[in-house]
Design an enzyme around this catalytic site. Sequence first.
Site, PDB file in Angstrom:
ATOM      1  N   TYR A 400      21.420 -24.324 -14.574  1.00 18.81           N
ATOM      2  CA  TYR A 400      22.622 -23.928 -15.320  1.00 18.81           C
ATOM      3  C   TYR A 400      22.245 -23.751 -16.793  1.00 18.81           C
ATOM      4  O   TYR A 400      21.636 -24.650 -17.402  1.00 18.81           O
ATOM      5  CB  TYR A 400      23.721 -24.992 -15.208  1.00 18.81           C
ATOM      6  CG  TYR A 400      24.289 -25.136 -13.813  1.00 18.81           C
ATOM      7  CD1 TYR A 400      25.348 -24.338 -13.386  1.00 18.81           C
ATOM      8  CD2 TYR A 400      23.764 -26.064 -12.923  1.00 18.81           C
ATOM      9  CE1 TYR A 400      25.865 -24.464 -12.108  1.00 18.81           C
ATOM     10  CE2 TYR A 400      24.271 -26.193 -11.642  1.00 18.81           C
ATOM     11  CZ  TYR A 400      25.317 -25.390 -11.239  1.00 18.81           C
ATOM     12  OH  TYR A 400      25.835 -25.508  -9.973  1.00 18.81           O
ATOM     13  N   SER A 401      22.610 -22.614 -17.358  1.00 18.04           N
ATOM     14  CA  SER A 401      22.363 -22.392 -18.789  1.00 18.04           C
ATOM     15  C   SER A 401      23.161 -23.397 -19.607  1.00 18.04           C
ATOM     16  O   SER A 401      24.329 -23.672 -19.314  1.00 18.04           O
ATOM     17  CB  SER A 401      22.781 -20.969 -19.181  1.00 18.04           C
ATOM     18  OG  SER A 401      22.005 -20.014 -18.498  1.00 18.04           O
ATOM     19  N   CYS A 582      23.075 -12.087 -19.491  1.00 22.50           N
ATOM     20  CA  CYS A 582      23.168 -13.336 -18.744  1.00 22.50           C
ATOM     21  C   CYS A 582      24.427 -13.310 -17.873  1.00 22.50           C
ATOM     22  O   CYS A 582      25.510 -12.937 -18.342  1.00 22.50           O
ATOM     23  CB  CYS A 582      23.200 -14.544 -19.677  1.00 22.50           C
ATOM     24  SG  CYS A 582      23.077 -16.133 -18.825  1.00 22.50           S
ATOM     25  N   GLU A 622      18.503 -13.082 -18.016  1.00 23.01           N
ATOM     26  CA  GLU A 622      18.579 -14.289 -17.181  1.00 23.01           C
ATOM     27  C   GLU A 622      19.808 -14.157 -16.302  1.00 23.01           C
ATOM     28  O   GLU A 622      20.945 -14.388 -16.744  1.00 23.01           O
ATOM     29  CB  GLU A 622      18.664 -15.553 -18.034  1.00 23.01           C
ATOM     30  CG  GLU A 622      18.606 -16.832 -17.199  1.00 23.01           C
ATOM     31  CD  GLU A 622      18.527 -18.072 -18.077  1.00 23.01           C
ATOM     32  OE1 GLU A 622      17.406 -18.563 -18.320  1.00 23.01           O
ATOM     33  OE2 GLU A 622      19.596 -18.521 -18.533  1.00 23.01           O
ATOM     34  N   TYR A 624      21.556 -14.507 -12.125  1.00 23.85           N
ATOM     35  CA  TYR A 624      21.486 -15.367 -10.940  1.00 23.85           C
ATOM     36  C   TYR A 624      22.355 -14.803  -9.825  1.00 23.85           C
ATOM     37  O   TYR A 624      23.176 -13.932 -10.061  1.00 23.85           O
ATOM     38  CB  TYR A 624      21.951 -16.794 -11.284  1.00 23.85           C
ATOM     39  CG  TYR A 624      23.123 -16.852 -12.219  1.00 23.85           C
ATOM     40  CD1 TYR A 624      24.440 -16.762 -11.739  1.00 23.85           C
ATOM     41  CD2 TYR A 624      22.939 -16.962 -13.603  1.00 23.85           C
ATOM     42  CE1 TYR A 624      25.515 -16.798 -12.596  1.00 23.85           C
ATOM     43  CE2 TYR A 624      24.017 -17.002 -14.458  1.00 23.85           C
ATOM     44  CZ  TYR A 624      25.303 -16.924 -13.960  1.00 23.85           C
ATOM     45  OH  TYR A 624      26.381 -16.954 -14.818  1.00 23.85           O
TER      46      TYR A 624
END
Length: 624
Positions: A400-401, A582, A622, A624
């Site tokens: 998790y960022s 992101c 980044e 996901y």
Amino acid sequence: MKEKRSYPAASALVATALLLTTPQGVVSFSNSRVGPTVRLNTDSFVTESRLPFGGQMSNHASRDKLQMKAFSFDSSRTTSMDNNVKGSKRKMALKILSKAAVSLSILAMATSVATPPPALAARKVVEAPVVESLHIGQKVANYFRTFGLPDTVVLAMISALPVIELRGAVPVGLWMGLPITTVLLSCVLGNMAPILPLLLLLKNEKLKKAMKPILDRAEKKSSSLGVGSIGKQWASLAAFVGIPLPGTGAWTGAMGAFLLGMPTAVALSSIFTGVVSAGVIMSAITLAGKKGGIAALGALALITGSKFLTSSEGGKQDFLEAEPYWDQSTVPVNVYKNKAPFTGKVVSTKRIVGPKATGETCHIVINHNGDFPYWEGQSWGVIPPGVREKDGKPHSVRLYSIASSRYGDDMTGKTGSLCVRRATYWCPELKADDPAKKGICSNFLCDTQAGDEVNMTGPAGKVMLMPEEDPTTDYIMVATGTGIAPYRGFIRRLFVEDTPAGNAYKGQAWLFLGVANSDALLYDDEWQSVKKEYPDNFRLDYALSREQENKKGGKMYIQDKVEEYSDEIFNKLSNGAHIYFCGLKGMMPGIQEMLKGVAESKGLDYDVWLKDLKKKKQWHVEVY
């Protein structure tokens, strides 16, 4: 049409406001069949307002002194005054009423209280007729008295009721003729009695659902209490409960503390301090007027304010910097690994989206005591508890960022934050969420409460770090949903905290955020505050797919919003700007297709252009 709400301390608060804000007036009390009436004599008009308890008080000639006399009901006085009112004076009262109504209406609206309009008259005009009635606190007290209960027990019981609470019970206790010390003790004990059971009962999911409308209102009123360190939470809650205004109090404070994930011990201690303070303030105002109220408020400010003044948040954020601050050679990476994770403790978990958002997103603050350093743009790994059903092995790490700067939300360097969307699966056959397919880690995090332990790894990654050596660098930040997390750390470091990087920064940070609708916006209040303070250095654009249309008439997705500024973005990138992406990986094909089309329209080879950006480390992804 909204239902009007009546609070037991409403009239007392009107009187309090008059006492504490009119140094050139003469404030006095008189009695009628429904209880004391406060009168304010100024150079221009006379204002009257009923207090929420019966009794008789005397008016002294001194402008600043107010003394409480024995309480009793006297119906003859109102009748005698009726006979003395002259027609001409009534006309004068009506004329002044039209001029003063606006100011009194504003006061009533500001305290969210529906009260009958006060009678206004010239300086020498006596009270207007009133309708005989008892205040709700007196009615409830009289009802309990019919059971033969002692007045102290009755007073404690009505203090426990959410409609009355301590601020409404103190005047009733004085009306009963009890000594002020007895009144204060009974009211404090009574007001605190239901708080611990309430905090425990709210952990029941069925009760939470049944009380959802009430809890939603409590969350709005107490939304600022969960910000900062434990000390700041304690002080904020104590002040919220302690200042006797409508909509605050022990009940609302307890519900707010629970919703914001405050530790139970912290919440109880803070609420008790607030309840005692509210009792002292109400008693001081009643017995000593303006001076007493100011003294009591000052004491509360001293108690709660010390928590803010002694906090390390007030200093500069420079104690976690490299030397020089932009040197990335010492960035911590993978300090804690799967086999030896770090155990942090949750400080608070708070839902941060509105009721119409597509799903639930939470902001989770985790305490690491300064033992888990990280930089903006890095991620934490979280290992959810339990084992996998298929093979009995521990769950794998989820990344998790980090949604805070290295100094944390409390700016002490001892906490970090995550922005997590609860992952659920809607089963078309069941027509409901399938719990067997819900996200293990996201649901664990969104369900955490203050004090819960979280096993973490990392910090991970360097791809999303900010190059700070050149303070004129422009940052273009593109996010969908919780992909906003690293950018919150960027923006706090550059514009909110007193950091070397922020003090030196002269470039422009441009944030693009794509979500479904306005209720799904994340941290909008923070972005708006930064935009207002730094209009030349911070830009903000939203893509709301269910509320906006793109230039082709379709839904507005993040790539459509970025395309609106494609020329400006290409120019910035040509001049050394860094662009970040992101969020969900599904956004990248649309983004790259859009950028390729724009590049070709400019006569550029997209692949060569992109390769050059990556070579210069201007391209950061980044997903996901």
